[in-house]
Design a protein around this motif. Structure first.
Motif, PDB file in Angstrom:
ATOM      1  N   ASN A 322      52.527  23.952  41.474  1.00 30.83           N
ATOM      2  CA  ASN A 322      52.430  23.547  42.885  1.00 30.83           C
ATOM      3  C   ASN A 322      51.151  24.064  43.535  1.00 30.83           C
ATOM      4  O   ASN A 322      50.569  23.406  44.406  1.00 30.83           O
ATOM      5  CB  ASN A 322      53.655  24.057  43.656  1.00 30.83           C
ATOM      6  CG  ASN A 322      54.923  23.341  43.248  1.00 30.83           C
ATOM      7  OD1 ASN A 322      54.894  22.150  42.915  1.00 30.83           O
ATOM      8  ND2 ASN A 322      56.056  24.049  43.255  1.00 30.83           N
ATOM      9  N   GLN A 326      48.341  21.546  45.387  1.00 26.41           N
ATOM     10  CA  GLN A 326      47.936  21.696  46.786  1.00 26.41           C
ATOM     11  C   GLN A 326      46.418  21.703  46.975  1.00 26.41           C
ATOM     12  O   GLN A 326      45.928  21.630  48.098  1.00 26.41           O
ATOM     13  CB  GLN A 326      48.517  22.996  47.346  1.00 26.41           C
ATOM     14  CG  GLN A 326      50.029  23.001  47.425  1.00 26.41           C
ATOM     15  CD  GLN A 326      50.589  24.385  47.694  1.00 26.41           C
ATOM     16  OE1 GLN A 326      49.845  25.313  48.022  1.00 26.41           O
ATOM     17  NE2 GLN A 326      51.899  24.550  47.539  1.00 26.41           N
ATOM     18  N   ASP A 327      45.684  21.772  45.863  1.00 25.36           N
ATOM     19  CA  ASP A 327      44.219  21.839  45.922  1.00 25.36           C
ATOM     20  C   ASP A 327      43.661  20.562  45.307  1.00 25.36           C
ATOM     21  O   ASP A 327      43.817  20.312  44.108  1.00 25.36           O
ATOM     22  CB  ASP A 327      43.728  23.066  45.146  1.00 25.36           C
ATOM     23  CG  ASP A 327      42.223  23.261  45.249  1.00 25.36           C
ATOM     24  OD1 ASP A 327      41.547  22.384  45.829  1.00 25.36           O
ATOM     25  OD2 ASP A 327      41.727  24.272  44.728  1.00 25.36           O
TER      26      ASP A 327
END
Length: 740
Positions: A322, A326-327
């Motif tokens: 995760n 998210q990046d």
């Protein structure tokens, strides 16, 4: 020993350089220094000038100054090339205004220091002498370091000494600001940070050079003045896959003794430039930022070093996944277990410095678009793709006067007519003469620099093959005296299945191999069904003969073991071609006048079984009873570890004086062979003063106990039944060199 002048680096492209004055035209020119390596000059009207002002200038096509020494002097000056390879500009008082030793390119010569003000920069490739991506210099902590510098600060990293070690852990000393490293013609290298080494052939004054090669490794080269060839006598890094950037971005490096170093694109990527691995691999997909559009491919046994965006200790796999989602710039993540830290997470902004590492306790998860079918890696041998780009320089001429042009053409035509007439007369005269002495002898030099002999020549040299000095599965060896009065060992091969072209291609491989502990091949014969190889003759005979006559003291035996290990490491790990010997035994280790070992019969497995290691006859051809590894009998995969096993048996024979082919007496008094020799030594090792019980009685107590005990322990490691437990030959060399 050295020349200075214009060296051609491409089509109509030249650089002013210094190189070794090598008389052997079959060797490529060895350049040691170059001015303006990144801006070569035209082949017309370019010149190097020493001006009255005391300045040296390099002018391109008579117009643009591309390089200058930036010196000035009111006194007379002279520019001279010294015999140590240093180009020096000085005045009558001997004051040095400029010298090439202060501005090295990719090479150091004996006595030339590397200082805080200088650095070595690799060439782009073997054929492109412009600046490459690797640097050898003293860093800000006074430590001699190797740096990969692909694109300035964006892609730059230190890879030697290992960056995860502190200076003192790597054996370096950084509380010394002198920052100087230098080596001598004997083969000793020393640096102010306490990094030091002695070459394999240390102790003899020989032509040497230290070069930062285009693959990022620093190697010490020594020139054999007899064969006029260079060989590697030391290198900084033995695990070449640990060199950063060696395969470029989005790739991984693996090393196999059989296939050499190989570069592979990660799944979902392909090679960007088929001529140059430094460009790495490019994606075959477009990845959107949304997390729902991405998936991860988990790969084991691969480690990617550096370029971490996030680091989390005690992280779960899903938390790591995760964190990457998210990046938008995250290319994947590395998830591994570390002692004392638990499972750790490293998200990657770039996928660089990939290395195949079966012992790596973790996985790499690549971020890929959903619905992809990328599961395989594109694997290519790294040496198959090198930068062969040729530099070109255009030349613009000034407008010519048409009358001058006419007279130039007229003069050229008259000169050409005269040459034609002269050549016709000369040809007529030459046809009336008898053949040249070279033709009478049937002598010519092959493309790889070794002589071709006729069968009648070698038959005469050996007096009809009358004096046999050795015999093996590959053929019989005879002593001979060549027409130039050299004593030679002439091997008459038992087989002639190959055509002449294929045989010559294979013989050229052996001719190109260079190591001070390899027997040197002088020539060959490929005539009809006859296939013969001509080698140098060894005065002291074989190791087997010397062991049986008790002529070897402990120091000679130790040096023979070390020299044999070095050459096997060379064959296994340093050659561009993978070569196994497959028949290491005392009869194939010959000794020169100084008792230096030279391994014979190397490369014949290449000649007889090229690309056919699974041939059922391979073991019969190359093996010798008593020295064969268990893999031959158990029909297991044949790797370089078969030579390691045979080497271990030979070393045990040197230590004990007992041959595995004649048997030893074990504890119960019964005669045994091969494995029982090993078991017998291991049984003795379990007791006290075990070395005294196994040492050859001929040595009595006249030996260095620590060195001989180390030799015995290394030999036992080499003869482990499990080939994966045995060390590599380079590891054997390191162990034997660990004692003073």
């Amino acid at each position: 020993m050295f020349c200075a002048g214009f060296f051609q680096v491409g089509e109509n492209a030249f650089s002013f350089a210094i190189w070794f004055n090598e008389p052997d035209t079959h060797n490529p020119t060895t350049v040691v220094w170059m001015a303006s390596r990144d801006q070569p000059v035209n082949g017309k009207l370019s010149k190097l000038s020493l001006l009255n002002s005391g300045n040296i200038v390099l002018v391109d096509a008579g117009q643009i100054t591309t390089w200058s020494s930036n010196t000035a002097s009111h006194a007379p000056v002279k520019l001279h090339l010294q015999d140590d390879g240093n180009l020096v500009l000085d005045d009558p008082q001997g004051t040095i205004l400029w010298q090439s030793f202060d501005f090295p390119t990719d090479t150091l010569l004996p006595g030339q220091p590397l200082t805080r003000f200088t650095q070595l920069v690799s060439s782009r490739s073997f054929t492109n002498h412009s600046s490459g991506f690797y640097k050898l210099l003293f860093d800000d902590n006074n430590v001699l370091s190797l740096i990969y510098d692909y694109d300035g600060p964006a892609v730059s990293s230190t890879y030697w000494p290992p960056p995860w070690l502190l200076s003192w852990q790597a054996g370096r000393f950084n509380y010394n600001s002198s920052r100087v490293a230098v080596f001598n013609s004997l083969g000793s290298f020393i640096s102010s940070d306490k990094y030091a080494f002695s070459t394999y052939d240390h102790g003899t004054v020989m032509p040497r050079r230290l070069t930062l090669d285009s693959d990022g490794n620093v190697r010490m080269y020594t020139r054999n003045e007899v064969s006029r060839k260079w060989y590697v006598s030391w290198q900084f890094i033995f695990d070449t896959c640990s060199i950063h950037g060696i395969c470029g971005v989005n790739s991984t490096c693996s090393f196999d003794p059989r296939r050499g170093r190989r570069c592979s694109c990660l799944p979902g990527y392909r090679m960007k430039n088929r001529n140059d691995w430094s460009y790495g691999c490019e994606p075959l997909f477009d990845l959107t930022c949304g997390g729902t559009e991405s998936t991860f491919l988990e790969i084991q046994g691969i480690e990617l070093y550096g370029y971490d965006h996030n680091f989390r200790k005690n992280s779960t796999y899903m938390n790591c996944l995760n964190l990457c989602l998210q990046d938008c710039n995250c290319k994947g993540f590395q998830y591994r277990y570390a002692e004392g830290q638990g499972f750790s997470c490293y998200t990657k902004l770039q996928l660089r410095n990939g290395k195949s590492s079966p012992r790596f306790t973790g996985t790499i998860s690549l971020r890929l678009p959903k619905g992809n079918n990328f599961t395989k890696m594109e694997s290519v041998r790294a040496d198959d793709h090198v930068c062969l780009v040729q530099l070109r320089k255009s030349y613009v001429t000034k407008p010519e006067n048409r009358y001058v042009k006419f007279f130039l053409w007229f003069a050229t035509a008259v000169g050409a007519l005269e040459l034609i007439c002269l050549s016709m007369v000369w040809g007529f005269l030459m046809r009336t003469r008898q053949k040249s002495s070279a033709d009478q002898q049937g002598y010519h030099v092959a493309a790889f620099g070794i002589r071709k002999y006729s069968y009648s020549e070698l038959k005469k040299a050996t007096k009809g093959f009358s004096e046999e000095i050795g015999r093996g599965a590959g053929g019989v060896v005879y002593k001979g005296i060549l027409s130039d009065e050299r004593h030679a060992a002439i091997k008459r091969l038992n087989w002639a299945k190959q055509g002449e072209g294929e045989f010559l291609a294979e013989a050229s491989l052996i001719g190109r191999l260079n190591h001070m502990n390899l027997i040197e091949m002088w020539g060959y014969c490929a005539e009809g069904k006859h296939r013969l190889l001509v080698y140098e003759y060894m005065e002291k005979g074989s190791l087997a003969e010397n062991l049986s006559s008790n002529t070897l003291d402990w120091s000679k035996r130790f040096n023979i073991a070390l020299g044999t290990a070095r050459v096997l490491a060379y064959l296994h790990e340093e050659c561009l071609e993978w070569i196994l010997h497959c028949d290491i035994k005392p009869q194939n280790i010959l000794l020169d006048a100084n008792y230096q070992p030279k391994v014979a019969d190397f490369g014949l497995s290449k000649l007889q079984n090229r690309n056919n290691l699974n041939n059922s006859s391979f073991s019969m051809i190359r093996g010798t009873r008593g020295y064969m590894a268990p893999e031959w009998v158990l029909n297991l995969a044949i790797t370089s570890k078969v030579d390691v096993y045979s080497y271990g048996i030979v070393v045990l024979e040197m230590i004990t004086g007992k041959s595995p082919t004649t048997g030893v007496q074990n504890i119960d008094g019964e005669e045994s062979y091969n494995g029982r020799v090993v078991a017998w030594v291991r049984e003795k090792k379990s007791g006290r003063s075990w070395l005294q019980h196994i040492i050859d009685p001929a040595l009595q107590t006249n030996y260095n106990e620590s060195k001989m005990e180390l030799l015995a322990k290394v030999a036992l490691d080499c003869v482990e039944e499990d080939k994966d437990i045995r060390p590599t030959m380079s590891q054997v060399v390191e162990m034997l060199q660990s004692v003073p």
